[in-house]
Write an enzyme that holds these catalytic residues in place. Structure first.
Site, PDB file in Angstrom:
ATOM      1  N   ASN A   1       0.838  -1.189   0.000  1.00 40.56           N
ATOM      2  CA  ASN A   1       0.000   0.000   0.000  1.00 40.56           C
ATOM      3  C   ASN A   1       0.874   1.239   0.000  1.00 40.56           C
ATOM      4  O   ASN A   1       1.925   1.275   0.653  1.00 40.56           O
ATOM      5  CB  ASN A   1      -0.896   0.016   1.249  1.00 40.56           C
ATOM      6  CG  ASN A   1      -1.791   1.240   1.296  1.00 40.56           C
ATOM      7  OD1 ASN A   1      -2.813   1.294   0.617  1.00 40.56           O
ATOM      8  ND2 ASN A   1      -1.415   2.244   2.082  1.00 40.56           N
TER       9      ASN A   1
ATOM     10  N   GLU B   1      -0.756   1.107  -5.093  1.00 39.39           N
ATOM     11  CA  GLU B   1      -0.881   2.432  -5.691  1.00 39.39           C
ATOM     12  C   GLU B   1       0.312   2.792  -6.572  1.00 39.39           C
ATOM     13  O   GLU B   1       0.163   3.569  -7.526  1.00 39.39           O
ATOM     14  CB  GLU B   1      -1.074   3.484  -4.603  1.00 39.39           C
ATOM     15  CG  GLU B   1      -2.425   3.441  -3.924  1.00 39.39           C
ATOM     16  CD  GLU B   1      -2.553   2.391  -2.836  1.00 39.39           C
ATOM     17  OE1 GLU B   1      -3.619   2.306  -2.200  1.00 39.39           O
ATOM     18  OE2 GLU B   1      -1.573   1.627  -2.623  1.00 39.39           O
TER      19      GLU B   1
ATOM     20  N   ASP C   1      -5.823  20.229   8.982  1.00 37.10           N
ATOM     21  CA  ASP C   1      -6.204  19.246   7.980  1.00 37.10           C
ATOM     22  C   ASP C   1      -6.906  19.958   6.838  1.00 37.10           C
ATOM     23  O   ASP C   1      -6.977  21.184   6.798  1.00 37.10           O
ATOM     24  CB  ASP C   1      -7.092  18.161   8.601  1.00 37.10           C
ATOM     25  CG  ASP C   1      -6.876  16.806   7.951  1.00 37.10           C
ATOM     26  OD1 ASP C   1      -6.762  16.762   6.709  1.00 37.10           O
ATOM     27  OD2 ASP C   1      -6.834  15.802   8.665  1.00 37.10           O
TER      28      ASP C   1
END
Length: 423
Positions: free
Chosen positions: A134, A197, A243
């Site tokens: 991943n 990915e 964020d």
């Protein structure tokens, strides 16, 4: 392709020189987003920096070799469905130098109340016990010469981490900083577990060279900084940081990574500064979700004209979808399909094909002239939404979702809803 070779092909570079004290880099990123790609000379000894690599949709389309959104959506989704192959490079270590401390990396703070200088665009590549790989983007904050705390959310890296912890072992990882934007886009996407990915990036780039580290993980060849290490069972405070919402995230206990080696590219090393809550952050995070919304809605209505995760919803929680409606109920089905495709959505507005989702005034006009709450509003109570939502009912993002049908009623005279135009 290295980040430096990609940057060489950009036509909107704007160069800056040191010093970079205080929040100068963050201010420049904010001032130039949407208009220029800032290039920072000498952010550290022998190292440059760059930002706003993917702050405009036009840049993203160029990376994907697409002329419009639909072509770009298809390219990205096809790459997830049929990833490419990785080309493992044998001799690569001589192209790198090593440094002995994370504190020697040119880290920055972006907002005044953030905890410490950190990396916002760290791609963490992990190997799972079952052989899956991943790659995903995470905040990465050094807390020592060879230790850093990393923010994990309940997605694939989180799953891999807990699989290793259940075995009483640490998680082998590579941490990469400064790589091609196609790798960033792929790492920001969420293909099914087991789809690597980096292989998605290989499909998008017509091939991707990687290096294999001693702990069994991979990293893109010619990435500027490659760190080899393990996510341990140790926890440390992480945050506060900003964020994508644009507010300060809470302080949490998060896993600590023990870094064993730090490689820095010798030739043209460039790191990537990603402004939290900036346009690049929103576009990288949300574009693949737009693609999934487009695919899901296309399966339930005759024609999807445009999908937008809006800037006001920080590219994540609000969607406006324009469709060509055939029958009543199409708009509600479109909204339901969008909620299913992107569970973090909180509000969805569906409009007709003559309304531009990129124009908030146009969308508001549709709400004013084509929406009536008794027939166009529906609420989905107690559904899982986004953990980024400060109004969520719990830490898992439980919330109420709202769908809005702002399309023209088909049982009324269409002339009542026609936009007046000056020829």
């Amino acid at each position: 392709m290295s980040l430096s070779s990609y940057v060489e092909g950009l036509e909107d570079l704007r160069t800056y020189d040191p010093p970079y004290e205080g929040f100068r880099i963050a201010r420049i990123l904010k001032e130039t987003e949407g208009s220029a790609t800032p290039y920072f000379r000498e952010v550290g000894p022998g190292m440059d920096g760059v930002g706003n690599l993917v702050d405009r949709r036009s840049k993203l389309l160029k990376i994907l070799g697409a002329r419009d959104d639909e072509e770009a959506y298809k390219a990205l989704l096809s790459a997830e469905d049929a990833p490419g192959k990785l080309d493992v490079v044998g001799a690569w270590v001589d192209e790198y130098r090593t440094i002995d401390s994370l504190r020697k990396l040119p880290l920055v703070k972006y907002y005044e109340k953030e905890a410490a200088p950190y990396i916002t665009s760290a791609v963490i590549i992990a190997r799972a016990p079952d052989g899956a790989y991943n790659a995903s983007i995470h905040r990465f904050t050094p807390i020592g010469d060879d230790r850093a705390v990393v923010r994990l959310v309940p997605r694939h890296l989180y799953t891999i981490y807990h699989k290793w912890r259940d075995m009483g072992k640490d998680t082998p990882v590579a941490v990469v900083w400064g790589t091609h934007p196609a790798v960033l886009l792929s790492a920001a996407s969420s293909p099914p577990y087991g789809v690597f990915e980096l292989a998605v990036a290989a499909r998008l780039m017509n091939g991707l060279k990687v290096v294999e580290l001693d702990n069994g993980t991979y990293a893109p060849y010619l990435a500027t900084v490659i760190m080899e290490g393990y996510i341990t069972g140790q926890l440390a405070d992480e945050g506060p940081y900003v964020d994508v919402v644009g507010t300060y995230d809470v302080v949490r206990k998060q896993p600590v990574i023990k870094i064993e080696r730090i490689y820095v590219l010798k030739s043209s090393p460039i790191v990537n500064y990603l402004l939290p809550a900036g346009l690049e952050h929103q576009l990288l995070m949300g574009f693949e979700r737009e693609a999934k919304i487009w695919r899901a809605v296309s399966s339930v209505v005759p024609k999807v004209v445009k999908v937008r995760l809006t800037r006001g919803g920080f590219g994540w929680m609000h969607a406006v979808i324009s469709i060509k409606k055939n029958v009543e109920g199409d708009a509600k089905n479109a909204a339901l399909a969008a909620f299913a495709a992107h569970p973090s959505l909180k509000h969805v507005v569906v409009v007709d094909e003559d309304i531009d989702p990129d124009d908030p005034r146009d969308v508001e006009w549709a709400l004013a002239t084509r929406f009536r709450a008794d027939r166009g509003l529906f609420v989905i109570p107690y559904a899982r939404g986004s953990t980024l939502d400060p109004m969520a009912l719990n830490e898992e993002g439980l919330t109420y979702k709202v769908g809005v049908d702002a399309t023209r009623p088909l049982d009324k005279d269409p002339r009542m809803f026609e936009k007046a135009r000056i020829p």
